[in-house]
Design an enzyme around this catalytic site. Structure first.
Site, PDB file in Angstrom:
ATOM      1  N   GLU A   1     109.008  -9.770  84.824  1.00  0.00           N
ATOM      2  CA  GLU A   1     109.935  -9.469  83.036  1.00  0.00           C
ATOM      3  C   GLU A   1     109.981  -9.046  83.004  1.00  0.00           C
ATOM      4  OE1 GLU A   1     107.727 -13.209  82.381  1.00  0.00           O
ATOM      5  OE2 GLU A   1     108.417 -13.235  80.228  1.00  0.00           O
TER       6      GLU A   1
ATOM      7  N   GLU B   1     100.471 -14.207  88.492  1.00  0.00           N
ATOM      8  CA  GLU B   1     100.907 -13.290  87.221  1.00  0.00           C
ATOM      9  C   GLU B   1      99.711 -12.299  87.481  1.00  0.00           C
ATOM     10  OE1 GLU B   1     100.695 -14.383  83.424  1.00  0.00           O
ATOM     11  OE2 GLU B   1     102.789 -15.734  83.096  1.00  0.00           O
TER      12      GLU B   1
ATOM     13  N   ASP C   1     104.151 -22.127  88.559  1.00  0.00           N
ATOM     14  CA  ASP C   1     103.124 -21.767  88.227  1.00  0.00           C
ATOM     15  C   ASP C   1     101.431 -21.394  88.519  1.00  0.00           C
ATOM     16  OD1 ASP C   1     104.412 -19.132  87.505  1.00  0.00           O
ATOM     17  OD2 ASP C   1     104.506 -19.884  85.197  1.00  0.00           O
TER      18      ASP C   1
ATOM     19  N   ASP D   1     104.533 -22.351  83.518  1.00  0.00           N
ATOM     20  CA  ASP D   1     103.422 -22.659  82.289  1.00  0.00           C
ATOM     21  C   ASP D   1     104.410 -22.587  80.785  1.00  0.00           C
ATOM     22  OD1 ASP D   1     103.378 -19.940  82.403  1.00  0.00           O
ATOM     23  OD2 ASP D   1     101.541 -19.151  82.920  1.00  0.00           O
ATOM     24  N   SER D   2     105.142 -21.906  80.333  1.00  0.00           N
ATOM     25  CA  SER D   2     105.967 -21.971  80.187  1.00  0.00           C
ATOM     26  C   SER D   2     106.094 -23.752  78.992  1.00  0.00           C
ATOM     27  CB  SER D   2     107.491 -20.909  80.043  1.00  0.00           C
ATOM     28  OG  SER D   2     107.815 -22.318  80.994  1.00  0.00           O
TER      29      SER D   2
ATOM     30  N   LYS E   1     103.728 -19.591  91.967  1.00  0.00           N
ATOM     31  CA  LYS E   1     103.816 -17.765  91.419  1.00  0.00           C
ATOM     32  C   LYS E   1     102.534 -17.964  90.905  1.00  0.00           C
ATOM     33  CE  LYS E   1     106.566 -17.174  87.544  1.00  0.00           C
ATOM     34  NZ  LYS E   1     105.316 -16.942  86.348  1.00  0.00           N
TER      35      LYS E   1
HETATM   36  O1  KIV Z   1     106.581 -19.842  82.503  1.00  0.00           O
HETATM   37  C1  KIV Z   1     107.530 -18.738  83.415  1.00  0.00           C
HETATM   38  O2  KIV Z   1     108.647 -19.712  82.286  1.00  0.00           O
HETATM   39  C2  KIV Z   1     108.069 -17.811  83.702  1.00  0.00           C
HETATM   40  C3  KIV Z   1     109.318 -17.180  83.904  1.00  0.00           C
HETATM   41  C4  KIV Z   1     109.364 -16.924  82.029  1.00  0.00           C
HETATM   42  C5  KIV Z   1     109.848 -16.099  84.756  1.00  0.00           C
HETATM   43  O3  KIV Z   1     107.382 -17.343  84.045  1.00  0.00           O
END
Ligand code: KIV
Length: 271
Positions: A189, A122, A90, A51-52, A120
């Protein structure tokens, strides 16, 4: 079909086996078809559709605004661009922290509509029931502990997490809970390297670190950062493998100059 045509995807069991064999796991983020193709050809084990994308693709300050539809769009492009890598997506903020049913529905939508191979999420014990429901539906889940950017408003900054004993102990408990729930891996992280190594050694499932030192079972970086596309962003953990920002501005400046000078296109570049 000839044997050469059978392309084996990296699966969760291959990832878990890599830890057993002591082979480090390589992971980079990717958000689009062309990048996915290049990373896949390079032999990356996992492409994380992080989600980056909210930061590096859409220019938001945090990852909070990105939607499930946005993530499905990015993930489906990455799935189309890759043949070998596992595509890990994510689940975005707000889609899984509430009710178990909402988390399950978001996970199923992501899997059905994007073609992702795993998700993924969090968090630790506070979302463990939601994770179990998703895993019970046959969806592989990777945990994410330490600096969890979807909680940035709670943390207040992007600093190193779990430096104090209480938070470090909580992280260890969360990691065991995620393993117990059936997660196939955990991203760690921005936590102290010693803690990450201790957690990695205590778990049967692999850890994949970002800013968490060399004791993790694998490493992940945001691809735009490692390629030098995010100008001015240089945290201590980041190794920059290229300077694409400079290469892009140099190439674009040359193109602009050529167009202005009527030098492009030349005779060989027209019909
Ligand atoms: O969203 C992302 O890029 C991440 C990484 C920093 C692990 O979760």
């Amino acid at each position: 079909m000839s044997v050469n045509k059978i392309i084996k995807r990296v699966t969760t069991s291959i990832i878990k086996d890599m830890k057993l064999r002591g082979e480090k796991i390589s992971m980079l983020t990717g958000y689009d078809y062309s990048m996915a193709k290049a990373l896949d050809e390079a032999g990356i084990d996992i492409i994380l559709v992080g989600d980056s994308a909210a930061n590096v693709f859409a220019g938001y300050e945090t990852t909070l605004p990105i939607t499930l539809d946005n993530m499905i769009y990015h993930t489906s492009a990455v799935v189309r661009g890759s043949k070998r890598a596992m595509v890990l997506a994510d689940l975005p903020f707000g889609e899984y922290q509430g009710s178990v049913d909402k988390a399950y529905e978001a996970a199923v939508r992501m899997m059905k509509e994007s073609g992702a191979h795993a998700l993924k999420l969090e968090g630790g014990e506070e979302i463990i029931d939601n994770i179990k429901k998703i895993i019970n539906a046959g969806i592989p889940v990777c945990g994410h502990l330490g600096l969890t950017p979807q909680s940035i408003n709670k943390f207040g900054d992007f600093g190193v997490r779990a430096k104090e004993e209480a938070e470090a102990n909580r992280l260890k408990t969360d990691a065991l809970a995620l393993q117990e729930a059936g997660c196939f891996a955990i991203v760690l992280e921005k936590i102290p390297a010693q803690l990450a190594e201790e957690v990695s050694k205590s778990l049967a499932i692999p850890t994949i670190g970002i800013g968490a030192g060399n004791g993790c079972d694998g490493q992940v970086l945001v691809v735009n950062d490692m390629l030098g596309m995010t100008k001015g962003f240089k945290p201590k953990f980041l190794r920059q493998y290229a300077n694409l920002y400079e290469q892009i501005t140099t190439a674009a400046s040359q193109y602009i100059a050529d167009v202005k000078a009527s030098d492009y296109p030349n005779e060989n570049e027209q019909y």
